[in-house]
Design a protein around this motif. Sequence first.
Motif, short mmCIF file in Angstrom:
data_model
loop_
_atom_site.label_atom_id
_atom_site.label_comp_id
_atom_site.label_asym_id
_atom_site.label_seq_id
_atom_site.Cartn_x
_atom_site.Cartn_y
_atom_site.Cartn_z
N ARG A 281 40.33 60.23 -19.33
CA ARG A 281 39.53 60.73 -17.86
C ARG A 281 39.79 59.16 -17.10
O ARG A 281 39.25 59.87 -15.75
CB ARG A 281 37.89 59.86 -19.01
CG ARG A 281 37.52 60.66 -20.04
CD ARG A 281 36.18 60.69 -20.72
NE ARG A 281 36.41 59.49 -21.07
CZ ARG A 281 35.32 58.68 -21.18
NH1 ARG A 281 34.90 58.02 -19.64
NH2 ARG A 281 35.67 57.12 -22.04
N LEU A 282 40.31 58.39 -17.33
CA LEU A 282 41.32 57.32 -15.84
C LEU A 282 41.72 58.55 -15.33
O LEU A 282 41.84 57.83 -13.50
CB LEU A 282 41.92 56.41 -16.92
CG LEU A 282 42.68 55.46 -15.49
CD1 LEU A 282 40.89 54.75 -15.09
CD2 LEU A 282 43.14 54.37 -16.86
N TYR A 283 41.93 59.49 -15.40
CA TYR A 283 42.88 59.93 -14.79
C TYR A 283 42.59 61.12 -14.12
O TYR A 283 42.69 62.16 -12.85
CB TYR A 283 44.84 60.22 -15.71
CG TYR A 283 45.47 59.33 -15.48
CD1 TYR A 283 45.41 58.15 -14.53
CD2 TYR A 283 45.03 58.59 -17.32
CE1 TYR A 283 46.20 57.49 -14.85
CE2 TYR A 283 45.46 57.57 -16.99
CZ TYR A 283 46.42 56.71 -17.09
OH TYR A 283 46.84 55.36 -16.35
N LEU A 284 41.46 61.98 -15.11
CA LEU A 284 40.97 63.40 -14.81
C LEU A 284 39.47 63.26 -14.62
O LEU A 284 39.26 64.05 -12.74
CB LEU A 284 40.35 63.92 -15.77
CG LEU A 284 41.24 64.35 -16.64
CD1 LEU A 284 40.66 65.06 -18.37
CD2 LEU A 284 42.00 65.94 -15.80
N LEU A 364 43.09 71.84 -23.66
CA LEU A 364 42.18 73.08 -22.38
C LEU A 364 41.19 73.14 -22.94
O LEU A 364 40.61 73.51 -21.66
CB LEU A 364 43.29 74.22 -23.15
CG LEU A 364 44.94 74.22 -23.14
CD1 LEU A 364 45.25 75.16 -23.78
CD2 LEU A 364 45.40 73.67 -21.60
N THR A 365 40.47 74.05 -23.60
CA THR A 365 38.78 73.82 -23.70
C THR A 365 37.92 72.75 -23.71
O THR A 365 37.10 73.21 -22.37
CB THR A 365 38.29 74.40 -25.19
OG1 THR A 365 39.21 73.39 -26.23
CG2 THR A 365 39.01 75.95 -25.43
N ARG A 366 38.23 71.18 -23.72
CA ARG A 366 37.96 70.16 -22.92
C ARG A 366 37.70 70.65 -21.53
O ARG A 366 36.71 69.69 -21.18
CB ARG A 366 38.24 68.88 -23.92
CG ARG A 366 38.29 67.38 -23.63
CD ARG A 366 38.97 66.91 -22.14
NE ARG A 366 37.60 65.95 -21.58
CZ ARG A 366 37.99 64.56 -22.42
NH1 ARG A 366 39.29 64.45 -23.21
NH2 ARG A 366 37.60 63.17 -22.56
N VAL A 367 39.34 70.73 -21.03
CA VAL A 367 39.42 70.53 -19.98
C VAL A 367 38.22 71.41 -19.22
O VAL A 367 37.77 70.95 -18.28
CB VAL A 367 40.49 70.41 -19.03
CG1 VAL A 367 40.78 70.25 -18.02
CG2 VAL A 367 41.08 69.33 -19.46
N THR A 368 38.33 72.48 -19.58
CA THR A 368 37.25 73.72 -19.05
C THR A 368 35.84 73.44 -19.01
O THR A 368 34.96 73.35 -18.41
CB THR A 368 38.00 74.81 -19.56
OG1 THR A 368 39.33 74.89 -19.08
CG2 THR A 368 37.22 75.67 -19.14
N ARG A 369 35.04 73.26 -20.56
CA ARG A 369 34.09 72.04 -20.29
C ARG A 369 33.68 71.38 -19.56
O ARG A 369 32.30 70.84 -19.12
CB ARG A 369 34.07 71.97 -21.96
CG ARG A 369 32.62 71.31 -22.35
CD ARG A 369 33.06 70.95 -24.10
NE ARG A 369 33.20 70.29 -24.70
CZ ARG A 369 34.27 70.44 -24.72
NH1 ARG A 369 34.99 71.71 -25.32
NH2 ARG A 369 35.34 69.23 -25.13
N ASP A 370 34.45 70.36 -18.98
CA ASP A 370 33.91 68.82 -18.79
C ASP A 370 34.08 68.55 -16.98
O ASP A 370 33.35 67.66 -16.91
CB ASP A 370 34.90 67.68 -19.39
CG ASP A 370 34.46 67.55 -21.22
OD1 ASP A 370 33.20 68.25 -21.29
OD2 ASP A 370 35.19 66.60 -21.65
N TYR A 371 35.49 69.71 -16.93
CA TYR A 371 35.43 69.68 -15.78
C TYR A 371 35.44 70.68 -15.01
O TYR A 371 35.53 71.02 -13.48
CB TYR A 371 36.64 68.89 -15.09
CG TYR A 371 36.50 67.83 -16.12
CD1 TYR A 371 36.72 66.55 -15.00
CD2 TYR A 371 37.73 67.49 -17.55
CE1 TYR A 371 36.25 65.24 -15.88
CE2 TYR A 371 37.41 66.31 -17.35
CZ TYR A 371 37.39 64.85 -16.85
OH TYR A 371 36.93 63.78 -17.47
N GLY A 372 34.86 72.23 -15.44
CA GLY A 372 34.86 73.34 -14.78
C GLY A 372 35.72 74.44 -14.68
O GLY A 372 36.88 73.81 -15.56
#
Length: 473
Positions: A281-284, A364-372
């Motif tokens: 999360r520090l980078y995303l 991959l699914t986490r990034v899409t879920r959390d950041y669109g």
Amino acid sequence: MTAGDATPARRTGDPATGPGDDTDPERHTDAEGTLGLHFPENFGWGAATSAYQIEGAAKEDGRGESIWDTFSRTPGRTRGGDNGDVAADHYHRYLADLDLMRDLGLRSYRFSISWPRIQADGRGAPNQRGLDFYRRLVDGLHDRGIAPMATLYHWDLPQALQDAGGWENRDTAHRFAEYADAVFNALGTAVPTWLTVNEPKTVVQNGYLIGHHAPGHQDPDAAYLVAHHLMLAHGLAVQALRATGDDTRIGPALNLHPCYPVDDSPAATAAARLYDGYENRLYLDPVFTGSYPADVLADLGPGSRMVQGIRDGDLKIISAPVDLLAVQYYTPIYVTGTGGTERRWPTSEASWQQIYPDGMYDILTRVTRDYGPVPITVTENGLPTPDTLSDAGTVDDTGRIAFLRDHLAAAHRAVASGVPLESYHVWSLMDNFEWEVGYDQRWGLIYVDYPTQRRVLKSSAHWYRRVIAANGL
């Protein structure tokens, strides 16, 4: 490449620990069996490299010194005293290497541009001979129907900028923006996709916490100021590209490690959450939400150099809209209630890498879920295997085939779950200089016989060619 040691993202930088020792990646069976999985039409099958790891020609055509030149020539810093002076000699052999890419059927090639090849001292007028090399490379890719994907920074900071403070110096982010602008203006729309900073987390952890990457520091307070300046450099580069008016895409390249609690205890759950803050999360968050994670900032403390170094407007720059996210996945991390880590899965020859394909699906699914639904490209995924050249001139790397097959299956499952995955790049196209371990680890689809620079397609390269031709597994 690569993710580097999967060390705790916390400020201590202690190595991960766990029971047992299993370094055999060939535990899979039926590695080449087809799965009946088809990827979306026009999926971008590719491979990846980086400049310092393959180019060589360290002192040719106006290239300046980088921090990795300095680091690798310092006694005791790299295994066997290896350095990238020659590496895979790609600078001289790029045309033959381009033909190999074409023969593999690659649709995309992710490479990096050497900053000191463009600006020997990290500032001033660009070196035309350096720009000309990358123009020839890009044109050669187009001639062979391969889409170029260029990374602006893959860790080879000009040594002159390091002498002025390196990434601890806020000015370095602005020098990076000027360098990026020079490259954008030279190559223009010939590069359809740009990546800004490769794995800022690895620079922070391995370069400033553990110290086994250049510049070789062990300074936790400096490390997270470096993180901020790397993210600021990313944002400034995005702004520089937008200012050109070119219709090209840009985004960061982040190595992301899913962080799991070792059990269901509240302590492990809380520790894994904070660990994820430092690791991911520090980078995303600053890129996609315009803020740093509050739990990480609180853990660092208000007096930390990072917190003190964030200026008004910085996060607006860092969160300038991007067109895609490059994800690099190598390993999961399992976090204990005390913030330590455990090993749960067999490791590769790289002791930090646990082989866990489901982690690809999870991240991959986490990034899409959390950041669109931001478009995603996987720009690194692979492992080292104990490759040897047989008397018959072949290299049988069944373990790599099994690894890639399992991770591609996980990526396909992510696509089926709605992840907008556009492309996948194996790490790496060819064997290369693997940072602090020198030439002891081989990550490539193509075997490089370093004394002769002969290239040999490994079994995995032939397998990957079939995958590309079939657009699936």
